[in-house]
Write a protein that holds these residues in place. Structure first.
Motif, PDB file in Angstrom:
ATOM      1  N   ALA A 143      -8.339   8.354   6.171  1.00 44.37           N
ATOM      2  CA  ALA A 143      -7.002   7.787   6.340  1.00 44.37           C
ATOM      3  C   ALA A 143      -6.738   6.704   5.290  1.00 44.37           C
ATOM      4  N   GLU A 144      -7.758   5.855   5.022  1.00 47.44           N
ATOM      5  CA  GLU A 144      -7.599   4.804   4.014  1.00 47.44           C
ATOM      6  C   GLU A 144      -7.401   5.411   2.623  1.00 47.44           C
ATOM      7  N   GLU A 145      -8.210   6.457   2.306  1.00 53.53           N
ATOM      8  CA  GLU A 145      -8.060   7.110   1.004  1.00 53.53           C
ATOM      9  C   GLU A 145      -6.680   7.748   0.864  1.00 53.53           C
ATOM     10  N   LYS A 146      -6.209   8.368   1.968  1.00 51.18           N
ATOM     11  CA  LYS A 146      -4.886   8.989   1.940  1.00 51.18           C
ATOM     12  C   LYS A 146      -3.800   7.938   1.731  1.00 51.18           C
ATOM     13  N   ALA A 147      -3.927   6.793   2.467  1.00 52.88           N
ATOM     14  CA  ALA A 147      -2.948   5.722   2.317  1.00 52.88           C
ATOM     15  C   ALA A 147      -2.988   5.145   0.897  1.00 52.88           C
ATOM     16  N   LYS A 148      -4.209   5.008   0.350  1.00 47.10           N
ATOM     17  CA  LYS A 148      -4.348   4.478  -1.009  1.00 47.10           C
ATOM     18  C   LYS A 148      -3.725   5.426  -2.029  1.00 47.10           C
ATOM     19  N   ALA A 149      -3.985   6.745  -1.864  1.00 47.41           N
ATOM     20  CA  ALA A 149      -3.412   7.734  -2.770  1.00 47.41           C
ATOM     21  C   ALA A 149      -1.885   7.740  -2.684  1.00 47.41           C
ATOM     22  N   GLN A 150      -1.369   7.609  -1.452  1.00 50.50           N
ATOM     23  CA  GLN A 150       0.084   7.565  -1.271  1.00 50.50           C
ATOM     24  C   GLN A 150       0.682   6.325  -1.931  1.00 50.50           C
ATOM     25  N   GLN A 151      -0.010   5.184  -1.764  1.00 44.41           N
ATOM     26  CA  GLN A 151       0.459   3.943  -2.385  1.00 44.41           C
ATOM     27  C   GLN A 151       0.446   4.054  -3.903  1.00 44.41           C
ATOM     28  N   GLU A 152      -0.649   4.645  -4.451  1.00 45.47           N
ATOM     29  CA  GLU A 152      -0.727   4.825  -5.896  1.00 45.47           C
ATOM     30  C   GLU A 152       0.389   5.748  -6.390  1.00 45.47           C
ATOM     31  N   ALA A 153       0.644   6.828  -5.615  1.00 45.43           N
ATOM     32  CA  ALA A 153       1.722   7.743  -6.005  1.00 45.43           C
ATOM     33  C   ALA A 153       3.073   7.044  -5.993  1.00 45.43           C
ATOM     34  N   GLU A 154       3.298   6.222  -4.955  1.00 42.13           N
ATOM     35  CA  GLU A 154       4.565   5.469  -4.887  1.00 42.13           C
ATOM     36  C   GLU A 154       4.680   4.487  -6.046  1.00 42.13           C
TER      37      GLU A 154
END
Length: 274
Positions: A143-154
């Motif tokens: 979940a943290e990796e997914k949130a981090k990837a989403q934040q990086e994409a944003e």
């Protein structure tokens, strides 16, 4: 009732059952009456013939009675099950709970077995808890990796959008500056063209005035043709004809010269006042 008293009671019941089984085996190991009668028959066949039949009849009459007695007896009390491989004695405390107890079982063995089962159950529970904790940690990490990837994409999308807006603004500024420069150049060109046209108009006006003046002056002057000799200049020709350099302008005007350059053999008009 404590565990020790319960195990002692179970051991007493197991010992009683073993003694009953041994008595039953001892009875079954006795020779049959038929064999006994057969041995006696060898001595006197005539005497044993009829008593043997009576004994056999009595035996067959008593046999079902004995089986029925045993059946009713073991219906009231549990009958031990004998296993020839492990030789355990299985007894039943009540109709709902059946438990197999080895003949050599003791309170210490039962305690050790119970402790072993408790330890296995505890180890299994710890392993299950550990597995659940690992799964929870793995899910949390994902979940943290997914949130981090989403934040990086944003952030990447935001940076790209800002770069596009900046490039667009810069392009608009360049286009505006280019349009302004073109307008300035156009205005400057128009101004130059206007000034040039104005100068040409003034020059034409002056030329017309000169022509008009020349027409009026031609009547006052006579024209002498002069062929330029080697190394002659307008200054020397002016000094020869006018005794001063004021005639240079007059010679240039009458011959349409823009400068002071003349060439050998060139014919010049020299106006001289009458």
């Amino acid at each position: 009732m404590s565990r020790v008293q319960k195990s002692e009671k179970e051991n007493d019941q197991a010992g009683e059952l073993r003694s009953r089984i041994e008595r039953h085996k001892a009875k079954s190991s006795l020779p049959k009456r038929s064999k006994v009668h057969q041995n006696k028959k060898k001595k006197s066949k005539v005497k044993i013939k009829f008593p043997m039949i009576q004994l056999l009849a009595l035996f067959f009459i008593l046999l079902p009675i004995g089986f029925y007695s045993l059946y009713t007896y073991f219906q009231e009390k549990p009958f031990p099950v004998h296993d020839p491989k492990s030789d355990p004695v299985v007894f039943e405390e009540n109709k709902e709970d059946k438990e197999a107890i080895p003949t050599t079982a003791t309170a210490e063995d039962l305690k050790e077995k119970k402790e072993k089962e408790v330890a296995e159950a505890k180890a299994k529970a710890e392993e299950e808890e550990k597995r659940k904790a690992e799964e929870k940690a793995k899910a949390q990490q994902e979940a943290e990796e997914k949130a981090k990837a989403q934040q990086e994409a944003e952030e990447k999308a935001k940076a790209q959008q800002e770069a596009e807006e900046k490039a667009k603004a810069q392009q608009e500024a360049e286009e505006k500056a280019k349009a302004q420069q073109e307008a300035e150049e156009k205005a400057k060109s128009q101004q130059i063209a206007d000034e040039k046209a104005k100068a040409e108009a003034a020059e034409k006006k002056r030329a017309a005035e000169r022509v008009q003046a020349a027409k009026s002056d031609k009547e006052e002057y006579k024209v002498v043709l002069h062929t330029v000799q080697g190394e002659e200049t307008l200054f020397r020709i002016s000094m020869n004809y006018y005794k001063s350099q004021e005639g240079i302008a007059l010679i240039r005007e009458w011959n349409g010269l823009n400068g002071n350059e003349i060439s050998r053999g060139q014919v010049l008009k020299i106006p001289i006042k009458k």
